[in-house]
Scaffold this motif. Structure first.
Motif, PDB file in Angstrom:
ATOM      1  N   PRO A 190      -3.701   5.343   9.681  1.00 25.64           N
ATOM      2  CA  PRO A 190      -4.792   4.812   8.853  1.00 25.64           C
ATOM      3  C   PRO A 190      -5.896   4.215   9.720  1.00 25.64           C
ATOM      4  CG  PRO A 190      -2.857   3.390   8.724  1.00 25.64           C
ATOM      5  CD  PRO A 190      -2.441   4.609   9.478  1.00 25.64           C
ATOM      6  N   LEU A 217      -2.394  -5.978  10.218  1.00 26.74           N
ATOM      7  CA  LEU A 217      -2.366  -4.604   9.704  1.00 26.74           C
ATOM      8  C   LEU A 217      -1.842  -3.624  10.748  1.00 26.74           C
ATOM      9  CD1 LEU A 217      -5.779  -4.765   7.864  1.00 26.74           C
ATOM     10  CD2 LEU A 217      -3.557  -4.378   6.760  1.00 26.74           C
ATOM     11  N   THR A 220       1.925  -3.969  10.369  1.00 26.00           N
ATOM     12  CA  THR A 220       2.505  -3.478   9.109  1.00 26.00           C
ATOM     13  C   THR A 220       2.196  -2.014   8.821  1.00 26.00           C
ATOM     14  OG1 THR A 220       0.547  -4.261   7.891  1.00 26.00           O
ATOM     15  CG2 THR A 220       2.429  -5.767   8.061  1.00 26.00           C
ATOM     16  N   HIS A 221       1.044  -1.513   9.316  1.00 27.19           N
ATOM     17  CA  HIS A 221       0.626  -0.150   8.960  1.00 27.19           C
ATOM     18  C   HIS A 221       0.341   0.750  10.162  1.00 27.19           C
ATOM     19  CE1 HIS A 221      -0.070  -2.289   5.173  1.00 27.19           C
ATOM     20  NE2 HIS A 221      -0.100  -1.120   4.564  1.00 27.19           N
ATOM     21  N   ASP A 262     -10.467   4.556   6.153  1.00 27.86           N
ATOM     22  CA  ASP A 262      -9.768   4.625   4.865  1.00 27.86           C
ATOM     23  C   ASP A 262     -10.055   3.380   4.035  1.00 27.86           C
ATOM     24  OD1 ASP A 262      -8.199   7.117   5.354  1.00 27.86           O
ATOM     25  OD2 ASP A 262      -7.425   5.909   7.017  1.00 27.86           O
ATOM     26  N   SER A 340      -4.353  -4.094   2.805  1.00 28.84           N
ATOM     27  CA  SER A 340      -3.035  -3.471   2.598  1.00 28.84           C
ATOM     28  C   SER A 340      -2.943  -2.847   1.217  1.00 28.84           C
ATOM     29  CB  SER A 340      -1.927  -4.516   2.772  1.00 28.84           C
ATOM     30  OG  SER A 340      -1.838  -4.956   4.094  1.00 28.84           O
ATOM     31  N   ARG A 341      -3.444  -3.575   0.218  1.00 27.23           N
ATOM     32  CA  ARG A 341      -3.414  -3.035  -1.153  1.00 27.23           C
ATOM     33  C   ARG A 341      -4.184  -1.714  -1.237  1.00 27.23           C
ATOM     34  NH1 ARG A 341      -6.354  -2.888  -5.839  1.00 27.23           N
ATOM     35  NH2 ARG A 341      -8.171  -3.830  -4.837  1.00 27.23           N
ATOM     36  N   LEU A 343      -4.817   0.377   1.222  1.00 29.75           N
ATOM     37  CA  LEU A 343      -4.137   1.421   1.984  1.00 29.75           C
ATOM     38  C   LEU A 343      -2.905   1.941   1.254  1.00 29.75           C
ATOM     39  CD1 LEU A 343      -4.308  -0.054   5.615  1.00 29.75           C
ATOM     40  CD2 LEU A 343      -5.723   1.772   4.654  1.00 29.75           C
ATOM     41  N   ASP A 344      -2.201   1.041   0.556  1.00 31.26           N
ATOM     42  CA  ASP A 344      -0.927   1.401  -0.072  1.00 31.26           C
ATOM     43  C   ASP A 344      -1.091   2.011  -1.459  1.00 31.26           C
ATOM     44  OD1 ASP A 344       0.328   0.386   2.159  1.00 31.26           O
ATOM     45  OD2 ASP A 344       0.738  -1.567   1.249  1.00 31.26           O
ATOM     46  N   ASP A 345      -2.164   1.637  -2.173  1.00 32.64           N
ATOM     47  CA  ASP A 345      -2.354   2.061  -3.561  1.00 32.64           C
ATOM     48  C   ASP A 345      -3.458   3.116  -3.616  1.00 32.64           C
ATOM     49  OD1 ASP A 345      -2.853   2.354  -6.268  1.00 32.64           O
ATOM     50  OD2 ASP A 345      -2.660   0.212  -6.719  1.00 32.64           O
ATOM     51  N   ARG A 349      -7.520   2.794  -4.514  1.00 34.60           N
ATOM     52  CA  ARG A 349      -8.493   3.148  -3.474  1.00 34.60           C
ATOM     53  C   ARG A 349      -9.466   4.215  -3.974  1.00 34.60           C
ATOM     54  NH1 ARG A 349      -5.043   4.465   0.000  1.00 34.60           N
ATOM     55  NH2 ARG A 349      -5.176   6.755  -0.104  1.00 34.60           N
TER      56      ARG A 349
END
Length: 382
Positions: A190, A217, A220-221, A262, A340-341, A343-345, A349
């Motif tokens: 990402p 981030l 975590t990512h 992203d 994070s939200r 990137l994850d959802d 997005r």
């Protein structure tokens, strides 16, 4: 008789927008001379710059007070130059604190005043409308809703289109895969953009929190971070904050950040409107001094501070398409949680991306630089 344009652009964005209009003008009228204040782009057009945007880019009530003596000297010198050179027309761009003072003086000197990019009197300091009605000959606005606002206050305003949209439409960037290869970034990681602003005061208050959020981030990512550095801001200023944080920063242009990221952390300002045009999912962050924030809360009438939300939802809407984190809320924990939200959802997005692109499309119908140049021509041919 040689025709002369006085221009007053006090910020990097004003230099950019003024230069676009004056470049159009000078193509048709290369004998016109330009003087006043501006930056690199106006200087490249041959404008005689008495002061530069680097000297004038002062923000916040406290900063203005600290620089009051210098700013008074600037105004005095500009007035003297106007009397000596007798311009045919003045182009004032944004920067209302100084430009409204100069509009009054220019009016008294019989110089027609074209004001491009109106003060945001629909957000605060509505009393400025009286001065605008009295001292401005042509008001050229960049948001369509401003026309109705000014009409209600007895001011004729012409919507010329938005220069940010004009600039974004002209951008040509290579495909994402080529960008990744050029910077040695692995496919699938990402990309998170950092756009911390172009003023030193903003960088000092906002960039450290962005970097701490980036460190979270990365853990975590596994994100890679694209840093948009304004050309006039020294690399050393960024490096001083980034030392010891331990995240990889890929330095590139702001538009590359907006094209390839992203999601992004964006300092409130023109960058949020540019990011809107790219459909960039983002979280808007802002920090200023406690005094500036307190005064701002008392005088600003809007529910949102970012142009991304104002353009998308309207000036008085309570809806926020883009999350805004201000002052103490702009903590590394809150910033990283919102990114994070995004990137994850994927649905959230893409929903944000669609809303932003639709709003940008509404602004894309007109090109302001030719329109502003045409207005200036009217006064130069008199």
């Amino acid at each position: 008789m040689n025709k002369t344009v006085f221009v007053l652009a006090g910020e990097v964005s004003g230099d950019l927008h003024a230069s676009g209009a004056l470049a159009e003008l000078l193509r048709d009228k290369p004998d016109v001379t330009v003087f006043g204040t501006g930056g690199q782009k106006l200087g490249a057009l041959g404008a005689d710059l008495l002061y530069t945007v680097d000297q004038l880019s002062v923000m916040g009530f406290g900063e203005v007070l600290r620089h009051a003596f210098f700013l008074r000297r600037v105004i005095r010198d500009l007035k003297r130059a106007i009397v000596d050179r007798k311009p045919s027309v003045a182009l004032l761009v944004d920067y209302p604190a100084m430009n409204l003072i100069m509009a009054k003086f220019l009016h008294e000197q019989g110089v027609p005043v074209v004001y491009y990019i109106s003060p945001k009197v629909w957000a605060w300091k509505e009393g400025r409308v009286r001065k605008m009605r009295r001292y401005i000959d042509r008001l050229l606005v960049i948001f369509d809703f401003e026309v109705e606002f000014f009409l209600r206050h007895g001011v004729q305003a012409d919507y010329v289109g938005n220069p940010v949209v004009e600039e974004v439409k002209a951008v040509r960037l290579p495909p994402r895969a080529e960008f990744l290869r050029r910077h040695g970034i692995e496919e699938g990681r990402p990309l998170v953009g950092l756009l911390p602003g172009s003023r030193k005061q903003e960088l000092e208050r906002i960039f450290p929190a962005m970097l701490e959020a980036a460190a979270r981030l990365e853990r975590t990512h596994g994100a890679v971070f694209l840093l948009g550095r304004a050309p006039h801001v020294s690399r050393e200023l960024f490096s001083r904050h980034a030392e010891g944080v331990g995240v990889r920063l890929v330095e590139c242009s702001a538009y590359e950040v907006m094209q390839y990221s992203d999601a992004a952390m964006v300092t409130s300002g023109t960058a949020t409107l540019e990011a809107l045009c790219f459909g960039l999912p983002m979280v808007v962050v802002y920090r200023t001094s406690s005094l500036n924030y307190l005064i701002g809360r008392m005088v600003v009438k809007l529910h949102s501070i970012s142009l991304a939300n104002i353009v998308t939802n309207g000036i008085f809407s309570t809806k926020q398409t883009v999350r805004e984190l201000l002052q103490d809320d702009a903590s590394p924990e809150a910033i990283s949680a919102e990114v994070s939200r995004l990137l994850d959802d994927g649905a959230a997005r893409e929903g944000m991306r669609t809303a932003l692109l639709e709003a940008g499309g509404r602004l894309a119908a007109s090109s302001p630089s030719p329109a502003v140049a045409a207005v200036l021509q009217e006064y130069l041919t008199c």
